[in-house]
Design a protein around this motif. Structure first.
Motif, PDB file in Angstrom:
ATOM      1  N   TYR A  24       0.867  -1.177   0.000  1.00 25.15           N
ATOM      2  CA  TYR A  24       0.000   0.000   0.000  1.00 25.15           C
ATOM      3  C   TYR A  24       0.899   1.220   0.000  1.00 25.15           C
ATOM      4  O   TYR A  24       1.950   1.233   0.635  1.00 25.15           O
ATOM      5  N   LEU A  39     -13.779   7.031   2.174  1.00 30.10           N
ATOM      6  CA  LEU A  39     -13.484   6.023   1.149  1.00 30.10           C
ATOM      7  C   LEU A  39     -14.043   6.422  -0.210  1.00 30.10           C
ATOM      8  O   LEU A  39     -13.374   6.292  -1.234  1.00 30.10           O
ATOM      9  N   SER A  54      -7.400  -1.999  -3.966  1.00 30.43           N
ATOM     10  CA  SER A  54      -7.833  -1.780  -2.589  1.00 30.43           C
ATOM     11  C   SER A  54      -7.484  -0.355  -2.157  1.00 30.43           C
ATOM     12  O   SER A  54      -6.481   0.204  -2.608  1.00 30.43           O
ATOM     13  N   TRP A  56      -7.384   2.171   1.481  1.00 27.92           N
ATOM     14  CA  TRP A  56      -7.505   2.383   2.914  1.00 27.92           C
ATOM     15  C   TRP A  56      -7.543   3.879   3.146  1.00 27.92           C
ATOM     16  O   TRP A  56      -6.884   4.634   2.430  1.00 27.92           O
ATOM     17  N   THR A  57      -8.263   4.293   4.168  1.00 31.62           N
ATOM     18  CA  THR A  57      -8.168   5.670   4.642  1.00 31.62           C
ATOM     19  C   THR A  57      -7.945   5.632   6.151  1.00 31.62           C
ATOM     20  O   THR A  57      -8.430   4.737   6.839  1.00 31.62           O
ATOM     21  N   VAL A  58      -7.179   6.611   6.630  1.00 33.51           N
ATOM     22  CA  VAL A  58      -6.879   6.725   8.055  1.00 33.51           C
ATOM     23  C   VAL A  58      -7.010   8.196   8.427  1.00 33.51           C
ATOM     24  O   VAL A  58      -6.401   9.055   7.783  1.00 33.51           O
ATOM     25  N   HIS A  88       0.562  -0.227  11.922  1.00 40.41           N
ATOM     26  CA  HIS A  88       1.146  -0.256  10.579  1.00 40.41           C
ATOM     27  C   HIS A  88       2.321   0.711  10.543  1.00 40.41           C
ATOM     28  O   HIS A  88       2.278   1.775  11.164  1.00 40.41           O
ATOM     29  N   GLU A 135      -3.930  -0.393  13.568  1.00 39.00           N
ATOM     30  CA  GLU A 135      -4.814  -1.193  12.709  1.00 39.00           C
ATOM     31  C   GLU A 135      -6.274  -0.796  12.933  1.00 39.00           C
ATOM     32  O   GLU A 135      -7.063  -0.742  11.998  1.00 39.00           O
ATOM     33  N   VAL A 138      -7.866   1.905  10.573  1.00 42.33           N
ATOM     34  CA  VAL A 138      -7.962   1.709   9.126  1.00 42.33           C
ATOM     35  C   VAL A 138      -9.421   1.509   8.709  1.00 42.33           C
ATOM     36  O   VAL A 138     -10.126   0.688   9.271  1.00 42.33           O
ATOM     37  N   ARG A 140     -11.284   0.432   5.262  1.00 42.28           N
ATOM     38  CA  ARG A 140     -10.834  -0.186   4.010  1.00 42.28           C
ATOM     39  C   ARG A 140     -12.003  -0.649   3.157  1.00 42.28           C
ATOM     40  O   ARG A 140     -13.086  -0.916   3.664  1.00 42.28           O
ATOM     41  N   THR A 141     -11.726  -0.752   1.861  1.00 42.43           N
ATOM     42  CA  THR A 141     -12.712  -1.339   0.966  1.00 42.43           C
ATOM     43  C   THR A 141     -12.776  -2.833   1.233  1.00 42.43           C
ATOM     44  O   THR A 141     -11.797  -3.443   1.665  1.00 42.43           O
TER      45      THR A 141
END
Length: 192
Positions: A24, A39, A54, A56-58, A88, A135, A138, A140-141
């Motif tokens: 990623y 997202l 894929s 991810w957003t944070v 991560h 984690e 996160v 995520r899709t």
């Protein structure tokens, strides 16, 4: 004195995976009101080209970043409190790649974000920047086939959005001008 309130939605960092098995990469950020909105906005901004499987957003508030210089000036960053768990680790290793801030390189178990940063610095001492997030932060899709098809497949046939095709229009205009088929500009009074 004017009372200033921040009227922007929270900022979310966007991480995109180009293909299965690839790391990623942080590709930018979006402002959004909630995780689902983040997202969707990330998809609209960063998945207009075919390479994505894929996202991810944070939320920015869940990120801890530091450079070696910042750690030297502010060693208290290594004591940043937070929840124990899986974190991560992202690294920026070069200034050459302007689009990507960091590549995610793995996870580690830590007592909190400060401890995760300390471990990341020990494991990757040559990084230009470390980025840490839990984690649990996160968004995520889904990785089911329906999501992959509906979120990422439509961009595969839109080659006109790939950078290598941007010059095509200019090339055609140049050819038309050389062949004398490009209309000239009309000056005042209706004369070309």
């Amino acid at each position: 004195m004017t009372d200033r309130h921040d009227t922007q939605w929270p900022r979310w960092e966007v991480f995109k995976q180009d293909a299965p098995g690839r790391p990623y990469q942080a590709v930018g950020s979006v402002h959004a009101g909630d995780p689902d909105h983040a997202l969707l906005t990330a998809r609209n901004v960063f998945v207009r080209r075919p390479s994505a499987v894929s996202l991810w957003t944070v939320r920015e508030a869940d990120l801890l970043t530091a450079t070696p210089q910042e750690l030297e000036a502010r060693p208290a960053l290594l004591s940043t409190p937070g929840e124990a768990g899986t974190y991560h680790v992202g690294l920026k290793r070069t200034h050459k790649r302007s689009m990507t801030f960091v590549d995610l390189v793995g996870t580690l178990e830590a007592k909190g974000p400060g401890d995760a940063l300390r471990q990341a610095r020990e494991q990757y001492p040559d990084a230009l920047t470390w980025l840490i997030f839990p984690e649990s932060a996160v968004v995520r899709t889904d990785d089911d086939p329906g999501t992959l098809e509906s979120w990422f497949a439509p961009a595969k046939d839109k080659t006109y959005k790939q950078q290598q095709y941007y010059g095509v229009i200019g090339k055609h205009v140049g050819e038309l001008k050389r062949e004398g088929r490009m209309p000239g500009r009309v000056r005042e009074g209706g004369q070309p």
